[in-house]
Design a protein around this motif. Structure first.
Motif, short mmCIF file in Angstrom:
data_model
loop_
_atom_site.label_atom_id
_atom_site.label_comp_id
_atom_site.label_asym_id
_atom_site.label_seq_id
_atom_site.Cartn_x
_atom_site.Cartn_y
_atom_site.Cartn_z
N CYS A 141 52.39 34.21 50.15
CA CYS A 141 52.17 33.13 49.05
C CYS A 141 51.73 33.67 48.03
O CYS A 141 51.99 33.20 46.77
CB CYS A 141 51.68 31.97 49.85
SG CYS A 141 52.70 31.09 51.11
N ASN A 154 53.96 35.82 45.75
CA ASN A 154 54.81 35.07 45.28
C ASN A 154 54.71 34.19 44.15
O ASN A 154 55.24 34.11 43.10
CB ASN A 154 55.56 34.25 46.31
CG ASN A 154 56.75 35.02 46.99
OD1 ASN A 154 57.08 36.17 46.78
ND2 ASN A 154 56.88 34.20 48.25
N HIS A 155 53.27 33.50 44.28
CA HIS A 155 52.63 32.71 43.30
C HIS A 155 52.47 33.51 41.97
O HIS A 155 52.66 33.03 40.95
CB HIS A 155 51.65 32.16 43.81
CG HIS A 155 50.89 31.35 42.70
ND1 HIS A 155 49.52 31.01 42.72
CD2 HIS A 155 51.27 30.27 41.77
CE1 HIS A 155 49.04 30.27 41.66
NE2 HIS A 155 50.30 29.58 41.07
N HIS A 156 51.99 34.82 42.08
CA HIS A 156 51.68 35.58 41.21
C HIS A 156 52.82 35.98 40.18
O HIS A 156 53.02 35.92 39.10
CB HIS A 156 50.90 36.88 41.35
CG HIS A 156 50.67 37.92 40.48
ND1 HIS A 156 49.72 37.84 39.62
CD2 HIS A 156 51.52 38.80 40.23
CE1 HIS A 156 49.82 38.84 38.56
NE2 HIS A 156 50.95 39.58 39.19
N LYS A 157 53.86 36.28 40.89
CA LYS A 157 55.01 36.91 40.37
C LYS A 157 55.79 35.70 39.72
O LYS A 157 56.41 35.93 38.59
CB LYS A 157 56.04 37.27 41.55
CG LYS A 157 57.31 37.91 41.13
CD LYS A 157 58.31 38.92 41.79
CE LYS A 157 59.39 39.21 41.32
NZ LYS A 157 59.85 39.34 39.98
N TRP A 158 55.73 34.56 40.42
CA TRP A 158 56.31 33.26 39.50
C TRP A 158 55.65 32.96 38.21
O TRP A 158 56.17 32.83 37.01
CB TRP A 158 56.24 32.07 40.62
CG TRP A 158 56.70 30.73 39.87
CD1 TRP A 158 55.75 29.81 39.38
CD2 TRP A 158 57.76 30.39 39.27
NE1 TRP A 158 56.60 28.91 38.61
CE2 TRP A 158 57.77 29.21 38.88
CE3 TRP A 158 59.06 31.03 39.60
CZ2 TRP A 158 58.91 28.55 38.18
CZ3 TRP A 158 60.30 30.34 39.14
CH2 TRP A 158 60.05 28.93 38.34
N LEU A 159 54.17 33.13 38.21
CA LEU A 159 53.57 33.03 36.82
C LEU A 159 54.05 33.98 36.06
O LEU A 159 53.98 33.73 34.72
CB LEU A 159 52.04 32.94 37.11
CG LEU A 159 51.36 31.86 38.11
CD1 LEU A 159 50.11 31.85 38.29
CD2 LEU A 159 51.80 30.36 37.15
N MET A 216 56.60 35.68 35.78
CA MET A 216 58.01 35.52 35.46
C MET A 216 57.96 34.36 34.42
O MET A 216 58.56 34.57 33.14
CB MET A 216 58.91 35.28 36.55
CG MET A 216 60.27 35.02 36.14
SD MET A 216 61.48 34.96 37.59
CE MET A 216 60.93 33.25 38.23
N LYS A 217 57.35 33.67 34.65
CA LYS A 217 57.29 32.19 33.50
C LYS A 217 56.77 32.59 32.27
O LYS A 217 57.09 32.39 31.36
CB LYS A 217 56.39 30.78 34.38
CG LYS A 217 56.38 29.93 33.29
CD LYS A 217 55.54 28.85 34.07
CE LYS A 217 54.22 28.78 33.68
NZ LYS A 217 53.24 27.70 34.09
N LEU A 225 61.80 39.04 35.77
CA LEU A 225 62.60 39.19 36.92
C LEU A 225 62.06 40.25 37.65
O LEU A 225 62.07 40.27 39.04
CB LEU A 225 64.35 39.19 36.65
CG LEU A 225 64.66 38.08 36.14
CD1 LEU A 225 66.14 38.18 35.53
CD2 LEU A 225 64.83 36.85 37.01
N ALA A 255 48.20 35.89 34.53
CA ALA A 255 48.47 35.10 35.93
C ALA A 255 47.65 35.77 37.02
O ALA A 255 47.28 34.80 37.94
CB ALA A 255 50.01 36.01 36.29
#
Length: 176
Positions: A8, A11-16, A18-19, A31, A114
């Protein structure tokens, strides 16, 4: 061992990241950011040394004397300043930081923002990425131009906020 917590967190880090990269028009960088964290060489040490409030690489380093996950990661991800360290071509035998292409400096900035958001949680402020950088900046091996740009972006974030920092990075630095 905390498989779910580590999964988690990355994934949270990667999402931030990416955003943030998408905000700059760096779609491919967003990506593909940190995909190596899902490789067994990085993922399983992350699970073993997961703490939730700091990088598991630090804990692995303290327990084992080095972080094999970090050594794997920094050699595959060009947004880390350590990727760009090499011996001085002048033959001095010293390690130098090579100039990083702008897209990777921008991704490094997004990565630092992030990571600060993930690890600081509700205590995050726009000063947090600068404060983390400032604690270790004297030992970073960076090309002078890369250092100047990264520090400029972190100070802009600290002093003028996220919207202005991303505006400056997108328009004035990346020219997008």
């Amino acid at each position: 061992m905390n498989l779910w917590g580590h999964f988690c967190t990355i994934n949270h880090h990667k999402w931030l990241v990416m955003k943030h990269c998408f905000r700059l028009g760096l779609y491919w960088r967003g990506l593909t950011h940190d995909l190596s964290k899902y490789s067994p060489s990085e993922f399983w040490p992350g699970v073993k040394y997961y703490q939730g409030n700091r990088s598991p690489n630090d804990a692995q380093r303290q327990a084992e004397g080095c972080s094999t996950a970090w050594l794997h990661h920094k050699g595959r991800n060009r947004h880390h300043l350590e990727y760009w360290i090499d011996y001085d071509p002048a033959g001095t035998g010293k390690l130098i930081g090579n100039k990083m292409p702008l897209q990777f400096v921008a991704e490094m900035f997004c990565d630092r923002v992030a990571a600060s958001k993930v690890y600081k949680g509700k205590d995050y402020t726009d000063a947090s990425p600068w404060e983390y950088y400032d604690r270790g900046r004297d030992h970073y091996v960076l090309h002078p131009e890369t250092r100047k740009l990264l520090e400029y972006m972190l100070i802009t974030l600290r002093d003028k906020g996220e919207d202005e920092a991303f505006r400056v990075l997108k328009k004035e630095v990346l020219g997008r």
